[in-house]
Scaffold this motif. Structure first.
Motif, PDB file in Angstrom:
ATOM      1  N   ASN A 210       0.857  -1.173   0.000  1.00 35.23           N
ATOM      2  CA  ASN A 210       0.000   0.000   0.000  1.00 35.23           C
ATOM      3  C   ASN A 210       0.900   1.232   0.000  1.00 35.23           C
ATOM      4  O   ASN A 210       1.023   1.951   0.991  1.00 35.23           O
ATOM      5  CB  ASN A 210      -0.916  -0.018   1.231  1.00 35.23           C
ATOM      6  N   ASP A 211       1.567   1.450  -1.123  1.00 32.76           N
ATOM      7  CA  ASP A 211       2.627   2.450  -1.164  1.00 32.76           C
ATOM      8  C   ASP A 211       2.135   3.868  -1.375  1.00 32.76           C
ATOM      9  O   ASP A 211       2.926   4.780  -1.618  1.00 32.76           O
ATOM     10  CB  ASP A 211       3.681   2.087  -2.211  1.00 32.76           C
ATOM     11  N   GLN A 212       0.837   4.076  -1.235  1.00 30.12           N
ATOM     12  CA  GLN A 212       0.336   5.444  -1.219  1.00 30.12           C
ATOM     13  C   GLN A 212       0.480   6.042   0.173  1.00 30.12           C
ATOM     14  O   GLN A 212       0.335   7.258   0.349  1.00 30.12           O
ATOM     15  CB  GLN A 212      -1.139   5.475  -1.666  1.00 30.12           C
ATOM     16  N   GLN A 213       0.745   5.180   1.150  1.00 27.49           N
ATOM     17  CA  GLN A 213       0.957   5.645   2.510  1.00 27.49           C
ATOM     18  C   GLN A 213       2.352   6.260   2.640  1.00 27.49           C
ATOM     19  O   GLN A 213       3.279   5.882   1.919  1.00 27.49           O
ATOM     20  CB  GLN A 213       0.821   4.483   3.493  1.00 27.49           C
ATOM     21  N   ALA A 214       2.503   7.187   3.570  1.00 32.49           N
ATOM     22  CA  ALA A 214       3.804   7.816   3.775  1.00 32.49           C
ATOM     23  C   ALA A 214       4.803   6.823   4.356  1.00 32.49           C
ATOM     24  O   ALA A 214       5.984   6.861   4.025  1.00 32.49           O
ATOM     25  CB  ALA A 214       3.659   9.027   4.686  1.00 32.49           C
ATOM     26  N   THR A 215       4.333   5.945   5.226  1.00 34.48           N
ATOM     27  CA  THR A 215       5.191   4.924   5.821  1.00 34.48           C
ATOM     28  C   THR A 215       4.449   3.598   5.793  1.00 34.48           C
ATOM     29  O   THR A 215       3.236   3.549   6.054  1.00 34.48           O
ATOM     30  CB  THR A 215       5.554   5.273   7.282  1.00 34.48           C
ATOM     31  N   PHE A 216       5.169   2.521   5.492  1.00 35.14           N
ATOM     32  CA  PHE A 216       4.492   1.231   5.429  1.00 35.14           C
ATOM     33  C   PHE A 216       5.498   0.092   5.541  1.00 35.14           C
ATOM     34  O   PHE A 216       6.704   0.260   5.326  1.00 35.14           O
ATOM     35  CB  PHE A 216       3.679   1.090   4.133  1.00 35.14           C
ATOM     36  N   LEU A 217       4.963  -1.064   5.905  1.00 33.97           N
ATOM     37  CA  LEU A 217       5.743  -2.283   6.068  1.00 33.97           C
ATOM     38  C   LEU A 217       5.595  -3.163   4.840  1.00 33.97           C
ATOM     39  O   LEU A 217       4.493  -3.319   4.302  1.00 33.97           O
ATOM     40  CB  LEU A 217       5.245  -3.044   7.300  1.00 33.97           C
ATOM     41  N   VAL A 218       6.705  -3.732   4.389  1.00 33.27           N
ATOM     42  CA  VAL A 218       6.669  -4.824   3.422  1.00 33.27           C
ATOM     43  C   VAL A 218       7.445  -5.986   4.033  1.00 33.27           C
ATOM     44  O   VAL A 218       8.286  -5.795   4.912  1.00 33.27           O
ATOM     45  CB  VAL A 218       7.259  -4.431   2.047  1.00 33.27           C
ATOM     46  N   VAL A 229      -0.056  -6.495   4.244  1.00 29.49           N
ATOM     47  CA  VAL A 229       1.405  -6.427   4.174  1.00 29.49           C
ATOM     48  C   VAL A 229       1.853  -6.757   2.752  1.00 29.49           C
ATOM     49  O   VAL A 229       1.582  -7.847   2.244  1.00 29.49           O
ATOM     50  CB  VAL A 229       2.060  -7.402   5.172  1.00 29.49           C
ATOM     51  N   GLY A 230       2.536  -5.813   2.120  1.00 26.20           N
ATOM     52  CA  GLY A 230       2.973  -6.006   0.748  1.00 26.20           C
ATOM     53  C   GLY A 230       4.229  -6.850   0.637  1.00 26.20           C
ATOM     54  O   GLY A 230       4.933  -7.106   1.613  1.00 26.20           O
ATOM     55  N   ASP A 231       4.511  -7.255  -0.585  1.00 20.81           N
ATOM     56  CA  ASP A 231       5.648  -8.127  -0.904  1.00 20.81           C
ATOM     57  C   ASP A 231       6.917  -7.301  -1.093  1.00 20.81           C
ATOM     58  O   ASP A 231       6.991  -6.463  -1.988  1.00 20.81           O
ATOM     59  CB  ASP A 231       5.328  -8.918  -2.177  1.00 20.81           C
ATOM     60  N   SER A 232       7.916  -7.544  -0.267  1.00 20.05           N
ATOM     61  CA  SER A 232       9.150  -6.758  -0.342  1.00 20.05           C
ATOM     62  C   SER A 232       9.919  -7.032  -1.634  1.00 20.05           C
ATOM     63  O   SER A 232      10.593  -6.133  -2.157  1.00 20.05           O
ATOM     64  CB  SER A 232      10.039  -7.043   0.871  1.00 20.05           C
ATOM     65  N   VAL A 365       9.427   1.128   4.751  1.00 17.06           N
ATOM     66  CA  VAL A 365       9.599   2.176   3.747  1.00 17.06           C
ATOM     67  C   VAL A 365       9.027   3.471   4.307  1.00 17.06           C
ATOM     68  O   VAL A 365       7.893   3.503   4.792  1.00 17.06           O
ATOM     69  CB  VAL A 365       8.892   1.813   2.426  1.00 17.06           C
ATOM     70  N   LEU A 366       9.827   4.532   4.259  1.00 24.28           N
ATOM     71  CA  LEU A 366       9.410   5.826   4.809  1.00 24.28           C
ATOM     72  C   LEU A 366       9.588   6.906   3.750  1.00 24.28           C
ATOM     73  O   LEU A 366      10.718   7.267   3.402  1.00 24.28           O
ATOM     74  CB  LEU A 366      10.238   6.169   6.062  1.00 24.28           C
ATOM     75  N   ARG A 367       8.475   7.390   3.240  1.00 23.29           N
ATOM     76  CA  ARG A 367       8.513   8.509   2.291  1.00 23.29           C
ATOM     77  C   ARG A 367       8.528   9.797   3.099  1.00 23.29           C
ATOM     78  O   ARG A 367       7.505  10.465   3.274  1.00 23.29           O
ATOM     79  CB  ARG A 367       7.304   8.451   1.364  1.00 23.29           C
ATOM     80  N   ASN A 368       9.710  10.101   3.611  1.00 27.21           N
ATOM     81  CA  ASN A 368       9.847  11.228   4.521  1.00 27.21           C
ATOM     82  C   ASN A 368      11.214  11.853   4.316  1.00 27.21           C
ATOM     83  O   ASN A 368      12.238  11.194   4.461  1.00 27.21           O
ATOM     84  CB  ASN A 368       9.689  10.739   5.971  1.00 27.21           C
ATOM     85  N   GLU A 369      11.225  13.135   3.974  1.00 27.97           N
ATOM     86  CA  GLU A 369      12.479  13.808   3.646  1.00 27.97           C
ATOM     87  C   GLU A 369      13.451  13.839   4.822  1.00 27.97           C
ATOM     88  O   GLU A 369      14.653  13.642   4.658  1.00 27.97           O
ATOM     89  CB  GLU A 369      12.185  15.225   3.164  1.00 27.97           C
ATOM     90  N   LYS A 370      12.930  14.058   6.025  1.00 29.79           N
ATOM     91  CA  LYS A 370      13.785  14.122   7.210  1.00 29.79           C
ATOM     92  C   LYS A 370      14.478  12.783   7.466  1.00 29.79           C
ATOM     93  O   LYS A 370      15.688  12.729   7.701  1.00 29.79           O
ATOM     94  CB  LYS A 370      12.951  14.521   8.424  1.00 29.79           C
ATOM     95  N   MET A 371      13.718  11.693   7.403  1.00 27.97           N
ATOM     96  CA  MET A 371      14.308  10.384   7.641  1.00 27.97           C
ATOM     97  C   MET A 371      15.239   9.994   6.496  1.00 27.97           C
ATOM     98  O   MET A 371      16.319   9.419   6.721  1.00 27.97           O
ATOM     99  CB  MET A 371      13.215   9.337   7.814  1.00 27.97           C
ATOM    100  N   ALA A 372      14.843  10.303   5.271  1.00 26.94           N
ATOM    101  CA  ALA A 372      15.694   9.973   4.127  1.00 26.94           C
ATOM    102  C   ALA A 372      17.039  10.691   4.225  1.00 26.94           C
ATOM    103  O   ALA A 372      18.090  10.104   3.956  1.00 26.94           O
ATOM    104  CB  ALA A 372      14.987  10.338   2.830  1.00 26.94           C
TER     105      ALA A 372
END
Length: 405
Positions: A210-218, A229-232, A365-372
């Motif tokens: 569910n990669d539309q979320q800002a943070t998610f587990l695969v 839970v998505g496939d890594s 997976v974290l779509r976050n500029e600070k963490m990246a």
């Protein structure tokens, strides 16, 4: 015993106070700097403090999924085991699930000590019974269904002192719940296998994240991931395909090879193809691996990759400890990626066959500029250090020494 635990609590509190917490809502970045190196991360707390804090705060339940366990007298990690024991002693229910093949790397006296902890149930799971040739390679825990930890740190004293490790303390309720479901599935799988029953697949087809979320587990393997839970193995190439300018990767080792019967290494091109496709689009890729990656045949594939335009590879060799050679230590073990300063990937998988397809592994997976940015800076620090050297495609690298001199 109570006085000892109280003393340890005070000491750890003092020791940890020098480190500030770095994170984003729901996620704290946690890091181990190998002792006696010039590396430093004063803004990141260490797992010694974080794990102890999590065990101290447990009220009802702790679950742990681990590859192996190892400690030794006098190690700082002994404090973590003491905190776990204290949780069990005050009535917290503890379930510990370890990969059966992890026995070879484990310290058996430590396993026996864990078994003696009140309210702790210890089980082995041979994950190959589910996938044919896989292991529990994930390193994670969930406390009271409200907080969790995922990272490269094994339940090993060396991981807390002599290995470069990166992980996340997680309070994101959705991801914590998913991690709990993964543990419950694998715990139940052990019961089925012990009864001689087959473990039913949860997914017949590939489940996208569910990669539309800002943070998610695969996670992997896809066949045994719970709902949501998505496939890594699918998500990693997808993220690389979306890269526009630069990708930074840090791993223990990398090879487009899997593990077959009779010590064979079948070709596994899933990740390698994605990296090469990114390079072909003009994306710059900076791959940093440990000196363990110089063994054959893996080194040949690294050299091949290094020849491509836009590709840089550096091999990291950490100095021995002043106390002498430590088996399976003094190495970088973090599994991280940063893409375009926008996306961070922090996980438990090595990037070769058998991990993202057949073994239990977890990736955040974290779509976050600070963490990246922080993951990118963490990569840059080691990349620019004296320990990291560009790969020499003309060099005949000696076989790395891992377990003994």
């Amino acid at each position: 015993m109570r006085k000892l635990i109280a003393t340890i609590t005070i000491l750890l509190g003092c020791a940890g106070s020098a480190h500030a917490e770095f994170g984003i809502p729901g996620y704290e970045l946690v890091h181990t700097v190998p002792l006696e190196t010039a590396l430093a991360t004063p803004d990141l707390r260490e797992p010694l403090q974080v794990w102890s804090e999590m065990f101290d705060g447990a009220k009802q339940q702790i679950v742990l999924g681990q590859f192996y366990v190892a400690s030794q007298p006098g190690a700082a990690f002994e404090q973590v085991i003491a905190r776990l024991a204290a949780a069990g002693a005050r009535g917290v229910k503890i379930r510990f699930l370890m990969e059966e093949k992890g026995k070879f790397a484990s310290d058996m006296p430590t396993i026996e000590r864990l078994r003696q902890i009140p309210n702790l149930e210890f089980r082995y799971l041979d994950y190959s019974k589910l996938t044919g040739n896989g292991i529990i390679h994930a390193k994670y825990m969930v406390v009271d269904g409200s907080s969790a930890y995922v990272g490269s740190q094994n339940f090993d004293w060396r991981s807390f002192a002599h290995i470069h490790e990166t992980g996340l303390r997680i309070t994101d309720a959705v991801v914590v719940g998913q991690l709990q479901h993964i543990f419950e599935h694998d715990w139940h799988a052990q019961e089925l296998i012990a009864q001689g029953k087959e473990v039913p697949r949860l997914n017949q087809g590939v489940v996208s994240a569910n990669d539309q979320q800002a943070t998610f587990l695969v996670a992997s393997p896809n066949a045994f991931n719970p709902p949501g839970v998505g496939d890594s193995e699918t998500e990693l190439p997808k993220l690389l395909a979306a890269a526009r300018s630069e990708v930074r990767i840090q791993l223990l080792d990398y090879a487009p090879l899997s593990y077959g019967p009779n010590h064979t290494r079948p070709y596994y091109a899933v990740i390698d193809n994605a990296i090469r496709a990114a390079l072909a689009r003009g994306v710059k890729v900076k791959l940093m691996v440990s000196n363990w990656n110089t063994e054959k045949p893996a080194i040949a594939y690294l050299k091949s990759l290094a020849l491509l335009p836009g590709m840089e590879i550096r091999i990291v060799t950490l100095p021995q400890a002043s106390t002498g050679f430590i088996p399976f230590a003094r190495v970088i073990h973090s599994k991280t990626m940063e893409i375009d300063g926008q996306v961070a990937w922090i996980g438990t998988s090595n990037w070769s066959g058998g991990y993202l397809d057949l073994s239990r592994n977890l990736e955040i997976v974290l779509r976050n500029e600070k963490m990246a940015k922080r993951i990118g800076d963490l990569h840059q620090q080691t990349w620019n250090s004296a320990y990291a050297q560009p790969i020499d495609v003309m060099k005949d690298y000696p076989k790395p020494v891992k377990g003994k001199e």
